[in-house]
Design an enzyme around this catalytic site. Structure first.
Site, short mmCIF file in Angstrom:
data_model
loop_
_atom_site.label_atom_id
_atom_site.label_comp_id
_atom_site.label_asym_id
_atom_site.label_seq_id
_atom_site.Cartn_x
_atom_site.Cartn_y
_atom_site.Cartn_z
N LYS A 1 5.23 25.76 -120.19
CA LYS A 1 5.92 25.98 -120.74
C LYS A 1 6.93 24.71 -121.59
O LYS A 1 6.46 23.64 -121.22
CB LYS A 1 7.56 25.85 -119.93
N ASP B 1 7.76 27.14 -111.71
CA ASP B 1 7.02 27.97 -113.00
C ASP B 1 6.60 27.17 -113.58
O ASP B 1 7.95 26.47 -114.77
CB ASP B 1 7.52 29.02 -113.26
N GLU C 1 2.89 33.84 -114.35
CA GLU C 1 1.53 34.65 -113.20
C GLU C 1 3.43 35.35 -112.67
O GLU C 1 1.78 35.42 -111.08
CB GLU C 1 1.61 33.09 -113.37
N ASP D 1 0.69 31.37 -118.13
CA ASP D 1 2.82 31.71 -117.39
C ASP D 1 3.31 33.11 -117.77
O ASP D 1 4.80 33.34 -117.01
CB ASP D 1 3.13 30.50 -118.71
N ARG E 1 3.83 38.45 -112.77
CA ARG E 1 2.92 39.70 -112.38
C ARG E 1 2.31 39.54 -111.43
O ARG E 1 1.56 40.69 -109.88
CB ARG E 1 3.13 40.90 -113.61
N LYS F 1 9.65 37.87 -105.46
CA LYS F 1 8.65 36.62 -106.31
C LYS F 1 9.20 36.08 -106.09
O LYS F 1 10.43 35.35 -106.19
CB LYS F 1 9.27 37.35 -107.63
N ASP G 1 12.89 30.36 -110.19
CA ASP G 1 12.07 30.85 -110.54
C ASP G 1 11.59 32.53 -108.86
O ASP G 1 11.00 33.15 -108.55
CB ASP G 1 10.18 30.72 -110.70
N1 BES Z 1 9.31 33.07 -114.61
C1 BES Z 1 9.57 33.73 -116.08
C2 BES Z 1 10.79 34.21 -116.55
C3 BES Z 1 12.28 33.85 -116.85
C4 BES Z 1 12.11 33.45 -118.01
C5 BES Z 1 12.62 33.70 -116.09
C6 BES Z 1 13.12 32.26 -117.61
C7 BES Z 1 13.99 33.26 -116.20
C8 BES Z 1 14.48 32.59 -117.51
C9 BES Z 1 7.69 34.21 -116.21
O1 BES Z 1 6.94 33.46 -115.49
C10 BES Z 1 7.14 33.83 -117.66
O2 BES Z 1 7.10 32.62 -117.71
N2 BES Z 1 7.55 34.99 -118.45
C11 BES Z 1 6.88 34.32 -119.53
C12 BES Z 1 5.55 35.42 -119.87
C13 BES Z 1 4.71 36.02 -120.90
C14 BES Z 1 3.95 34.14 -120.57
C15 BES Z 1 4.57 37.07 -121.36
C16 BES Z 1 8.29 34.79 -120.90
O3 BES Z 1 8.75 35.71 -120.14
O4 BES Z 1 8.37 33.76 -121.54
ZN ZN Z 2 7.80 32.83 -113.53
ZN ZN Z 3 6.27 31.54 -115.85
#
Ligand code: BES
Ligand code: ZN
Ligand code: ZN
Length: 490
Positions: free
Chosen positions: A260, A253, A332, A330, A334, A248, A271
């Site tokens: 966020k 992000d 994204e 968010d 996946r 990834k 990210d």
């Molecule tokens: N890049 C983030 C995940 C992340 C969070 C990485 C903290 C490193 C530290 C990912 O794209 C994300 O935002 N995931 C969301 C998913 C949710 C919307 C289902 C998350 O983890 O809150």
């Molecule tokens: Zn992300």
């Molecule tokens: Zn994200």
């Protein structure tokens, strides 16, 4: 940094400084000449405790164990304590946890390289390691070492490569989103190929549309930086196995329209850690010239907001034809991985397929900052990752899929939803989403590694500095080296 392994006794080697590792608090060992002084200084030799005796030119550091996991961390901490100091040459003995095994020697070399790392790009005053030469004496902590000088030299060489590749990954991750965007990641890959035997192919938006990677393109749409998919390949003659790696590479992000909160956005330059790890692994694999065919794929994209942004309520069609209901922009990573995984499987039929991603905050909540979550359909590739991660000094633990959580990513209007309908088990449901894009051939050969915890930590820990750690690089190198060894002797 130059490493030299020599049969000269420690006392015969000239250097500015000697590093002495005190194992398991054993301050009585023959290597310790400064017992009284150390006692006076209150030095107990706990793991990573350092004591510099300035006038003696000796630096003592504690390690709880002779195993690599302790040695790597102790040596790195010692090197970090020397940053900005004027020592240029250092000598150290050989520490092995087993008379025939060089793992701890390799760990010590990795510790030197990892501990000397600094990220100074944006500092006006740059404090760096000045150490140029490391002299390693075959004089050992134990008396009965049975490894050849050649095996020791190989461990030093590979440790140097593994540490340097980890630092290479750290540099990419630490670079700001305005200096490292998808085109730049692609340039880094092309430069790697120019300076090695790696082959490199870059897919730009036109090719991505041709490949029907509409899901990845949708995530990228609101950014002024156009996406890239990177394919690096190491193709030796008569490979013993074929491995595909997918990363990834979200160069930023912001969360997209599901923006966020301010506090959660800080640090999201990290990210791209999965993609950056893949670049570092490919670099090291070509330098080690392992007899394994390895393909590295990176989905490099920036997730931004704007009038052209993809939205919650959209339905996207992935490369394999599956439709995805978007309920949160968010989630994204996946989506980018779905198309990149499909592309990787179309291009290469692999014996193993691993993906690396800072995929979920839920993984950090579940297992903490220092550990990666390992997921997949079958135990074999997951166990391989967990075991080899441990050998490389990285923490990784299995997070098992189950059919109840699988139901939570069902969609009423599309084939699958990009988020779960429950707020619990988010690392696993993200993994189960990815499983929808793994074809029948790769089903039991795939493991997903969520590195959201260890990839970027805002304090120094063990052999890692503040910021990017290069998570995934050493664990995967160990794994590929093991496959190279086992397949050869079969
Ligand atoms: N890049 C983030 C995940 C992340 C969070 C990485 C903290 C490193 C530290 C990912 O794209 C994300 O935002 N995931 C969301 C998913 C949710 C919307 C289902 C998350 O983890 O809150
Ligand atoms: Zn992300
Ligand atoms: Zn994200």
């Amino acid at each position: 940094m130059n490493f030299n392994i020599t049969t000269d006794k420690l006392s015969e080697i000239k250097s500015d400084l000697e590093i002495i590792i005190v194992i398991d608090g054993d301050l009585k060992h023959k290597f310790i000449q400064d017992k009284k002084l150390l006692k006076k200084a209150g030095f107990k030799a706990g793991q990573d405790e350092v004591c510099l005796l300035l006038e003696k030119n000796r630096l003592y550091v504690g390690s709880e164990t002779l195993k690599g996991v302790g040695i790597r961390s102790a040596v790195a901490t010692a090197l970090r304590s020397l940053l900005g100091k004027k020592y240029k040459t250092v000598k150290i003995a050989t520490y092995l946890s087993h008379p025939k095994c060089t793992a701890s020697l390799r760990a010590a070399v990795e510790g030197v390289v990892l501990g000397a790392y600094t990220f100074t790009t944006y500092k006006s005053k740059k404090i760096k390691s000045r150490i140029k030469n490391i002299q390693i004496s075959t004089e050992g902590y134990g008396d009965n070492y049975e490894v050849s000088l050649e095996a020791m030299a190989r461990a030093v060489h590979n440790g140097d490569i593994a540490g340097s590749a980890t630092n290479f990954t750290r540099d990419i991750v630490n670079t700001t989103p305005d200096d490292c965007y998808p085109e730049i990641m692609a340039n880094i890959a092309e430069d790697l190929a120019k300076n090695s035997s790696l082959k490199c192919k870059i897919l730009k938006p036109k090719e991505l549309r041709k490949e029907k990677m509409e899901t990845l393109l949708a995530v990228a749409r609101a950014s002024r930086h156009k996406p890239r998919v990177i394919h690096l390949a190491h193709k030796p003659k008569d490979p013993v196995a074929v491995i595909s790696l997918v990363g990834k590479g979200l160069t930023y992000d912001s969360g997209g329209l599901s923006l966020k909160p301010a506090d959660y956005m800080v640090g999201m330059k990290s990210d791209k850690s999965g993609g950056s790890a893949v670049l570092g692994i490919m670099k090291a694999i070509s330098e080690m010239n392992l007899p394994v065919e390895v393909h590295g794929f990176v989905g490099a994209v920036e997730n931004m907001i704007g009038g052209d942004a993809y939205k919650p309520d959209d339905v996207l069609v992935a490369k394999n034809g599956k439709t995805i209901e978007i309920r949160n922009t968010d989630a994204e990573g996946r989506l980018v991985l779905a198309d990149t995984l499909c592309y990787a499987q179309q291009e290469v039929k692999a014996d193993y397929l691993f993906d690396f991603a800072t995929l979920t905050g839920a993984c950090v909540v579940g297992v903490g900052h220092y550990t990666s979550g390992v997921m997949g359909n079958a135990d074999e590739p997951k166990d391989l990752v967990v075991n080899l991660a441990a050998q490389a000094g990285e923490l990784a633990t299995k997070l098992d899929f189950n059919r109840h959580l699988k139901k939570t990513i069902k969609s009423e209007i599309a084939d699958v939803c990009n988020i779960s309908n429950t707020r619990y088990g988010g690392a696993i449901t993200a993994g189960q989403f990815l499983a929808e894009f793994i074809d029948e051939d790769h089903k039991d050969k795939w493991a997903h590694i969520d590195i959201a915890g260890p990839a970027f930590v805002e304090h120094a820990w063990a052999e890692n500095p503040h910021g990017a750690s290069g998570a995934g690089v050493r664990m995967m190198l160990r794994l590929i080296e093991k496959i190279a060894r086992t397949a050869k002797t079969d």
